[in-house]
Design an enzyme around this catalytic site. Structure first.
Site, PDB file in Angstrom:
ATOM      1  N   ASN A   1      14.273 -23.256 -23.602  1.00 27.15           N
ATOM      2  CA  ASN A   1      12.688 -24.036 -24.522  1.00 27.15           C
ATOM      3  C   ASN A   1      11.538 -23.555 -23.497  1.00 27.15           C
ATOM      4  OD1 ASN A   1      10.689 -26.304 -24.682  1.00 27.15           O
ATOM      5  ND2 ASN A   1      11.483 -26.217 -26.577  1.00 27.15           N
TER       6      ASN A   1
ATOM      7  N   SER B   1      11.487 -23.988 -30.151  1.00 30.96           N
ATOM      8  CA  SER B   1       9.903 -24.210 -30.220  1.00 30.96           C
ATOM      9  C   SER B   1      10.560 -25.565 -31.043  1.00 30.96           C
ATOM     10  CB  SER B   1       9.292 -24.492 -30.901  1.00 30.96           C
ATOM     11  OG  SER B   1       7.434 -25.082 -30.350  1.00 30.96           O
ATOM     12  N   GLU B   2      10.146 -27.254 -30.558  1.00 31.57           N
ATOM     13  CA  GLU B   2      10.529 -28.675 -30.480  1.00 31.57           C
ATOM     14  C   GLU B   2       9.794 -28.464 -32.585  1.00 31.57           C
ATOM     15  OE1 GLU B   2       8.144 -29.485 -27.449  1.00 31.57           O
ATOM     16  OE2 GLU B   2       9.521 -27.640 -27.620  1.00 31.57           O
ATOM     17  N   ASN B   3       8.657 -28.547 -32.934  1.00 33.69           N
ATOM     18  CA  ASN B   3       7.988 -28.439 -33.945  1.00 33.69           C
ATOM     19  C   ASN B   3       8.986 -28.132 -34.963  1.00 33.69           C
ATOM     20  OD1 ASN B   3       7.572 -25.827 -32.808  1.00 33.69           O
ATOM     21  ND2 ASN B   3       5.526 -26.402 -34.469  1.00 33.69           N
TER      22      ASN B   3
END
Length: 221
Positions: A22, A45-47
């Site tokens: 990340n 990606s944290e989304n």
């Protein structure tokens, strides 16, 4: 080569073939441009993505966690934020590379806000630094006003305590080992006295200092 590129090139050498990584917004996003040719990583990606592609070939209406246009690679996966953070909190991220406002000699990190200034929110940083197996802080050694960012104690609101494994700046590489902040490498042309003058935290030196290696490969993603 400017300071940010130098930092990104050094961080790229810490990533290994097959890693799930990340990259935080800002400077860390540059790291993917300088991976050695024999190293392929999967960007998370944290989304809600695994398999982000280069921002040089963005897809319409597709953005990363920082709201920047991005691409996506064949075989990538998309999912909701709950699944994304389950990956992070479940320890499935090999390395997280983030920017930093301050790091202290206890491996504490402050990187999400400056009191009195507008901030969009803490994002996923608090989860990433706890869930990732390795946390690398990629940041310029001093603030814009010349003040130290590597301190005895952070003075800004903390992101998390005791989480940083490595700091890479344009001056040096430092790692946390056995409760000590250890200076490992000096950037080409940088003296030990310069690093000591610009660092307020207590630094330990074990053995001979190495010259910072720099990845010379170009874009690979």
């Amino acid at each position: 080569m400017n300071a940010k590129e130098l930092i990104a090139r050094r961080v790229a050498l810490e990533l290994h073939d097959g890693d799930i990584v990340n990259l935080g917004i800002g400077l860390p996003t540059l790291v993917a441009n300088f991976l050695p040719k024999d190293v392929e990583i999967t960007l998370q990606s944290e989304n809600g993505f695994l398999g982000l592609g280069p921002v040089t070939e963005p897809c319409p209406d597709l953005v990363n966690a920082g709201g920047q246009p991005c691409g996506i690679l064949p075989g990538a996966a998309m999912f909701d934020s709950a699944t994304s953070f389950a990956l992070i909190r479940g320890g499935h991220i090999d390395t997280s590379v983030l920017g930093g406002l301050q790091v202290d000699q206890d491996a504490d990190l402050a990187n999400w806000m400056v009191p009195g200034k507008m901030v969009p929110g803490m994002g996923g940083a608090m989860d990433l630094v706890i869930g990732a197996h390795k946390v690398i802080i990629a940041m310029e050694h001093c603030a814009k006003d010349g003040s130290a960012k590597i301190l005895p104690r952070c003075t800004l609101p903390l992101t998390a305590k005791h989480v940083v494994d490595m700091i890479v700046t344009e001056l040096c590489v430092l790692v946390f080992e056995n409760g000590q902040l250890v200076l490992k490498e000096l950037a080409p042309g940088v003296s030990l006295s310069t690093v000591l003058d610009k660092t307020m935290a207590v630094i330990t030196i074990l053995g001979d200092l190495k010259v910072m290696p720099i990845a010379m490969d170009g874009p690979t993603l």
